[in-house]
Design an enzyme around this catalytic site. Structure first.
Site, PDB file in Angstrom:
ATOM      1  N   SER A 150       0.888  -1.294   0.040  1.00 14.92           N
ATOM      2  CA  SER A 150      -0.034  -0.027  -0.172  1.00 14.92           C
ATOM      3  C   SER A 150       1.028   1.367   0.031  1.00 14.92           C
ATOM      4  CB  SER A 150      -0.684   0.067   1.493  1.00 14.92           C
ATOM      5  OG  SER A 150      -1.665   1.299   1.620  1.00 14.92           O
ATOM      6  N   TYR A 163      -2.023  -0.685  10.034  1.00 15.59           N
ATOM      7  CA  TYR A 163      -1.918  -1.233   8.540  1.00 15.59           C
ATOM      8  C   TYR A 163      -0.866  -0.661   7.727  1.00 15.59           C
ATOM      9  CZ  TYR A 163      -3.697  -1.252   3.663  1.00 15.59           C
ATOM     10  OH  TYR A 163      -3.906  -1.578   2.260  1.00 15.59           O
TER      11      TYR A 163
END
Ligand SMILES: NC(=O)c1ccc[n+]([C@@H]2O[C@H](COP(=O)([O-])OP(=O)(O)OC[C@H]3O[C@@H](n4cnc5c(N)ncnc54)[C@H](O)[C@@H]3O)[C@@H](O)[C@H]2O)c1
Length: 267
Positions: A150, A163
């Site tokens: 990401s 995350y």
């Protein structure tokens, strides 16, 4: 002049591929592109029902596809799924690590269970698949691994520490794998998407239906907008994964490619 490294080029091409998170938005898009390029694909996801629907769709478009349902947090289940994929399709040439989970919460409020879940899936899950498939690719002298991380792995974001940290760890382990297996002709690269129109983005909540807020950015949360002016479609990310998996990228390894419309301003 040709360097002797040319003899170590990957043999991934259109050979059999294993895609984790294959029932999700980006994972299914990766599978579509791989089967369209002629690769047989083994689809791994913890959601067995959704997986069957994607397999049926791939077969309907003429692809060779098999479901190997598993939870990537379970090392034994991943090993069995990889063995089942090779029994069905032959020796794997490609691994795409796409399975992932999101947790939103500030560091001072992070729930221990959610923190561990992020690392169990986004980091340890990637390790399980890299270990099981990487060993096989190395033994056979070629192949390609692509991990979908990401852009949060490289850019601090409010409320996304668990995350982001788990994805940054996945980037590091994928690049270490690439260095360790380069001599065996195995390439390993990372794709870092930004906001992409899938169930995961919907789960972030409070988004305007037209994604205008994401495109604009937010000075309150120090979040940049998206210079290219739109949220990604799953296919935008999948195209780069498929390229890195292919022989067209035969001299590309240890790279991290941001596919975020410029949102991270090119770190
Ligand atoms: N959508 C975005 O905006 C965005 C942005 C950056 C990165 N990503 C990353 O892209 C990848 C794909 O996400 P997506 O957007 O397609 O989301 P998605 O929720 O549609 O797909 C994720 C898939 O992973 C599977 N999965 C989750 N935990 C699993 C486990 N333990 N074992 C096996 N499968 C598991 C889910 O069942 C689901 O099918 C993820 O790694 C995600 O972190 C997404």
């Amino acid at each position: 002049m040709t360097g002797d490294g040319a003899q170590r080029s990957s043999t991934s091409g259109s050979g059999p591929a294993l895609v984790t998170g294959a029932a999700g938005g980006i994972g299914a898009a990766v599978c579509r592109l791989l089967v369209d390029a002629g690769a047989p694909v083994a689809l791994l996801d913890r959601d067995a029902d959704a997986l069957e629907a994607v397999v049926a769709e791939l077969r309907a478009r003429g692809g060779s596809a098999v479901a190997v349902p598993a939870d990537v947090t379970d090392a034994g289940a991943v090993e069995k799924a990889v063995a089942a994929a090779e029994d069905a399709l032959g020796p794997l040439a490609t691994l795409a690590n796409v399975a992932g989970v999101l947790h939103v919460g500030r560091v001072t409020e992070i729930d221990d269970t959610e923190w561990r879940r992020c690392f169990d899936v986004n980091t340890t899950g990637v390790m399980h698949a890299c270990r099981a498939v990487g060993a096989r690719l190395a033994e056979r002298g070629g192949g390609s691994v692509v991990t979908v991380a990401s852009n949060a792995a490289g850019v601090p974001r409010i409320g996304m520490a668990a995350y982001a940290a788990s994805k940054a760890a996945a980037v590091a382990l994928t690049r270490c794998l690439g260095l360790e297996l380069a001599e065996q002709g195995v390439r390993a690269n990372v794709v870092c998407p930004g906001s992409t129109d899938t169930a995961m983005l919907d789960a972030m909540g409070d988004l305007p239906a037209d994604h205008a807020g994401l495109v604009r950015g937010s000075s309150e949360t120090f979040k940049t907008g998206i210079p290219l002016g739109r949220v990604a479609a799953p296919e935008d990310v999948a195209e780069v994964v498929a390229f890195l998996a292919s022989d067209a990228a035969r001299h590309v390894t240890l790279q991290t490619v941001y596919v975020d419309g410029g949102a991270s301003l090119g770190p």
